[in-house]
Design a protein around this motif. Structure first.
Motif, PDB file in Angstrom:
ATOM      1  N   THR A  55       0.836  -1.202   0.000  1.00  0.00           N
ATOM      2  CA  THR A  55       0.000   0.000   0.000  1.00  0.00           C
ATOM      3  C   THR A  55       0.871   1.252   0.000  1.00  0.00           C
ATOM      4  OG1 THR A  55      -1.752  -1.187   1.140  1.00  0.00           O
ATOM      5  CG2 THR A  55      -1.858   1.214   1.187  1.00  0.00           C
ATOM      6  N   TYR A  56       1.913   1.256   0.807  1.00  0.00           N
ATOM      7  CA  TYR A  56       2.839   2.392   0.794  1.00  0.00           C
ATOM      8  C   TYR A  56       3.468   2.544  -0.587  1.00  0.00           C
ATOM      9  CZ  TYR A  56       2.727   2.564   5.940  1.00  0.00           C
ATOM     10  OH  TYR A  56       2.338   2.678   7.250  1.00  0.00           O
ATOM     11  N   ALA A  57       3.894   1.433  -1.164  1.00  0.00           N
ATOM     12  CA  ALA A  57       4.528   1.486  -2.481  1.00  0.00           C
ATOM     13  C   ALA A  57       3.572   2.052  -3.522  1.00  0.00           C
ATOM     14  CB  ALA A  57       5.012   0.094  -2.885  1.00  0.00           C
ATOM     15  N   LYS A  58       2.315   1.662  -3.436  1.00  0.00           N
ATOM     16  CA  LYS A  58       1.320   2.173  -4.384  1.00  0.00           C
ATOM     17  C   LYS A  58       1.162   3.678  -4.234  1.00  0.00           C
ATOM     18  CE  LYS A  58      -3.511   1.857  -5.715  1.00  0.00           C
ATOM     19  NZ  LYS A  58      -4.823   1.364  -5.361  1.00  0.00           N
ATOM     20  N   VAL A  59       1.095   4.159  -3.000  1.00  0.00           N
ATOM     21  CA  VAL A  59       0.931   5.595  -2.772  1.00  0.00           C
ATOM     22  C   VAL A  59       2.143   6.360  -3.288  1.00  0.00           C
ATOM     23  CG1 VAL A  59       0.832   7.363  -0.971  1.00  0.00           C
ATOM     24  CG2 VAL A  59      -0.728   5.449  -0.914  1.00  0.00           C
ATOM     25  N   PHE A  60       3.345   5.828  -3.072  1.00  0.00           N
ATOM     26  CA  PHE A  60       4.556   6.497  -3.543  1.00  0.00           C
ATOM     27  C   PHE A  60       4.795   6.272  -5.031  1.00  0.00           C
ATOM     28  CE2 PHE A  60       5.911   6.037   1.027  1.00  0.00           C
ATOM     29  CZ  PHE A  60       5.811   7.384   1.308  1.00  0.00           C
ATOM     30  N   GLY A  61       3.952   5.448  -5.648  1.00  0.00           N
ATOM     31  CA  GLY A  61       4.116   5.121  -7.062  1.00  0.00           C
ATOM     32  C   GLY A  61       3.649   6.213  -8.011  1.00  0.00           C
ATOM     33  N   HIS A  62       3.133   7.306  -7.506  1.00  0.00           N
ATOM     34  CA  HIS A  62       2.711   8.402  -8.376  1.00  0.00           C
ATOM     35  C   HIS A  62       3.492   9.665  -8.009  1.00  0.00           C
ATOM     36  CE1 HIS A  62       0.389  11.225 -10.652  1.00  0.00           C
ATOM     37  NE2 HIS A  62      -0.297  10.208 -11.186  1.00  0.00           N
ATOM     38  N   PRO A  63       4.136  10.281  -8.984  1.00  0.00           N
ATOM     39  CA  PRO A  63       4.974  11.449  -8.678  1.00  0.00           C
ATOM     40  C   PRO A  63       4.197  12.627  -8.100  1.00  0.00           C
ATOM     41  CG  PRO A  63       4.856  11.074 -11.045  1.00  0.00           C
ATOM     42  CD  PRO A  63       4.209   9.902 -10.391  1.00  0.00           C
ATOM     43  N   ALA A  64       2.923  12.756  -8.419  1.00  0.00           N
ATOM     44  CA  ALA A  64       2.141  13.867  -7.852  1.00  0.00           C
ATOM     45  C   ALA A  64       2.013  13.712  -6.344  1.00  0.00           C
ATOM     46  CB  ALA A  64       0.754  13.927  -8.498  1.00  0.00           C
ATOM     47  N   ARG A  65       1.824  12.482  -5.867  1.00  0.00           N
ATOM     48  CA  ARG A  65       1.707  12.276  -4.426  1.00  0.00           C
ATOM     49  C   ARG A  65       3.041  12.526  -3.735  1.00  0.00           C
ATOM     50  NH1 ARG A  65      -2.443   8.371  -6.195  1.00  0.00           N
ATOM     51  NH2 ARG A  65      -0.915   6.718  -6.433  1.00  0.00           N
ATOM     52  N   VAL A  66       4.122  12.152  -4.395  1.00  0.00           N
ATOM     53  CA  VAL A  66       5.451  12.441  -3.852  1.00  0.00           C
ATOM     54  C   VAL A  66       5.650  13.961  -3.778  1.00  0.00           C
ATOM     55  CG1 VAL A  66       7.942  12.206  -4.246  1.00  0.00           C
ATOM     56  CG2 VAL A  66       6.425  10.246  -4.652  1.00  0.00           C
ATOM     57  N   ALA A  67       5.254  14.666  -4.826  1.00  0.00           N
ATOM     58  CA  ALA A  67       5.390  16.130  -4.845  1.00  0.00           C
ATOM     59  C   ALA A  67       4.535  16.774  -3.753  1.00  0.00           C
ATOM     60  CB  ALA A  67       4.999  16.678  -6.220  1.00  0.00           C
ATOM     61  N   ILE A  68       3.329  16.248  -3.546  1.00  0.00           N
ATOM     62  CA  ILE A  68       2.462  16.784  -2.481  1.00  0.00           C
ATOM     63  C   ILE A  68       3.129  16.609  -1.126  1.00  0.00           C
ATOM     64  CG2 ILE A  68       0.314  16.371  -1.216  1.00  0.00           C
ATOM     65  CD1 ILE A  68      -0.966  15.759  -4.017  1.00  0.00           C
ATOM     66  N   LEU A  69       3.644  15.419  -0.864  1.00  0.00           N
ATOM     67  CA  LEU A  69       4.313  15.170   0.411  1.00  0.00           C
ATOM     68  C   LEU A  69       5.524  16.076   0.589  1.00  0.00           C
ATOM     69  CD1 LEU A  69       4.022  11.295   0.511  1.00  0.00           C
ATOM     70  CD2 LEU A  69       2.921  12.888   2.094  1.00  0.00           C
ATOM     71  N   GLN A  70       6.326  16.218  -0.467  1.00  0.00           N
ATOM     72  CA  GLN A  70       7.501  17.084  -0.379  1.00  0.00           C
ATOM     73  C   GLN A  70       7.097  18.523  -0.086  1.00  0.00           C
ATOM     74  OE1 GLN A  70       9.236  16.056  -4.215  1.00  0.00           O
ATOM     75  NE2 GLN A  70      10.958  15.048  -3.177  1.00  0.00           N
ATOM     76  N   HIS A  71       6.033  18.979  -0.725  1.00  0.00           N
ATOM     77  CA  HIS A  71       5.576  20.349  -0.492  1.00  0.00           C
ATOM     78  C   HIS A  71       5.075  20.519   0.940  1.00  0.00           C
ATOM     79  CE1 HIS A  71       4.362  24.341  -1.669  1.00  0.00           C
ATOM     80  NE2 HIS A  71       3.141  24.117  -1.212  1.00  0.00           N
ATOM     81  N   LEU A  72       4.340  19.535   1.437  1.00  0.00           N
ATOM     82  CA  LEU A  72       3.856  19.618   2.813  1.00  0.00           C
ATOM     83  C   LEU A  72       5.005  19.621   3.811  1.00  0.00           C
ATOM     84  CD1 LEU A  72       0.691  17.328   2.713  1.00  0.00           C
ATOM     85  CD2 LEU A  72       0.779  19.820   2.893  1.00  0.00           C
ATOM     86  N   PHE A  73       6.058  18.854   3.536  1.00  0.00           N
ATOM     87  CA  PHE A  73       7.229  18.887   4.422  1.00  0.00           C
ATOM     88  C   PHE A  73       7.899  20.258   4.384  1.00  0.00           C
ATOM     89  CE2 PHE A  73       7.353  14.170   4.616  1.00  0.00           C
ATOM     90  CZ  PHE A  73       7.503  14.055   5.986  1.00  0.00           C
ATOM     91  N   LYS A  74       7.937  20.853   3.198  1.00  0.00           N
ATOM     92  CA  LYS A  74       8.618  22.131   3.023  1.00  0.00           C
ATOM     93  C   LYS A  74       7.880  23.273   3.727  1.00  0.00           C
ATOM     94  CE  LYS A  74       8.625  24.065  -1.057  1.00  0.00           C
ATOM     95  NZ  LYS A  74       8.897  24.364  -2.475  1.00  0.00           N
ATOM     96  N   ILE A  75       6.539  23.304   3.609  1.00  0.00           N
ATOM     97  CA  ILE A  75       5.808  24.442   4.160  1.00  0.00           C
ATOM     98  C   ILE A  75       4.985  24.090   5.395  1.00  0.00           C
ATOM     99  CG2 ILE A  75       5.694  25.593   1.926  1.00  0.00           C
ATOM    100  CD1 ILE A  75       2.691  24.859   1.935  1.00  0.00           C
ATOM    101  N   ASN A  76       4.967  22.810   5.774  1.00  0.00           N
ATOM    102  CA  ASN A  76       4.321  22.310   6.984  1.00  0.00           C
ATOM    103  C   ASN A  76       2.817  22.133   6.852  1.00  0.00           C
ATOM    104  OD1 ASN A  76       4.541  21.251   9.596  1.00  0.00           O
ATOM    105  ND2 ASN A  76       3.916  23.195  10.487  1.00  0.00           N
TER     106      ASN A  76
END
Length: 110
Positions: A18-39
Motif C-alpha cells: 500500500t505504501y509502495a502504491k501511494v509512492f508510485g505516483h509522482p504527484a503524491r510524492v510532490a504533495i508530500l515534499q511540499h507539505l514537508f517544506k511548508i508544513n
C-alpha cells in the motif's frame, strides 16, 4: 478481472504494498515534499505549486489521507493539510525494515 487476493499475504506485506502504491505516483510524492517544506497548506496552494487540476490534486490528497500519511483540518471553507507525523514515523519503521534487508555476501545465486 480477478481479485487481488490480499488475504493470502501478511498484514505487513499488504501494508508495504500500500505504501509502495501511494509512492508510485509522482504527484503524491510532490504533495508530500511540499507539505514537508511548508508544513501545512490547502488544496488550492497545491494546485498552484504542482500545476495539476484541483480535482486531480483532491484525488491524490484523498489517497494520502486514506493511508493516514496526511491529515486535514477544516478551516472555514477550506481543508488545511499536513503530514501526520505519528503515521509517517510508523511508515518509516516499516519501510526501513523491509528496505534494509541485505543479501548475504555469498556467491552469486543466479
Amino acid at each position: 478481472m480477478g481479485l487481488a487476493k490480499t488475504e493470502m499475504f501478511t498484514d505487513q506485506q499488504n501494508e508495504i504494498a500500500t505504501y509502495a502504491k501511494v509512492f508510485g505516483h509522482p504527484a503524491r510524492v510532490a504533495i508530500l515534499q511540499h507539505l514537508f517544506k511548508i508544513n501545512t497548506c490547502v488544496c488550492g496552494d497545491l494546485v498552484n505549486e504542482i500545476g495539476l487540476a484541483q480535482p486531480t490534486i483532491s484525488q491524490h490528497l484523498k489517497e494520502l489521507k486514506l493511508l493516514g500519511l496526511i491529515k486535514g483540518n477544516v478551516e472555514g471553507t477550506s481543508v488545511c493539510y499536513c503530514i501526520d507525523t505519528e503515521k509517517w514515523s510508523q511508515m518509516k519503521i516499516t519501510m526501513f525494515h523491509f528496505l534494509n534487508q541485505d543479501l548475504s555476501k555469498k556467491e552469486d545465486c543466479c
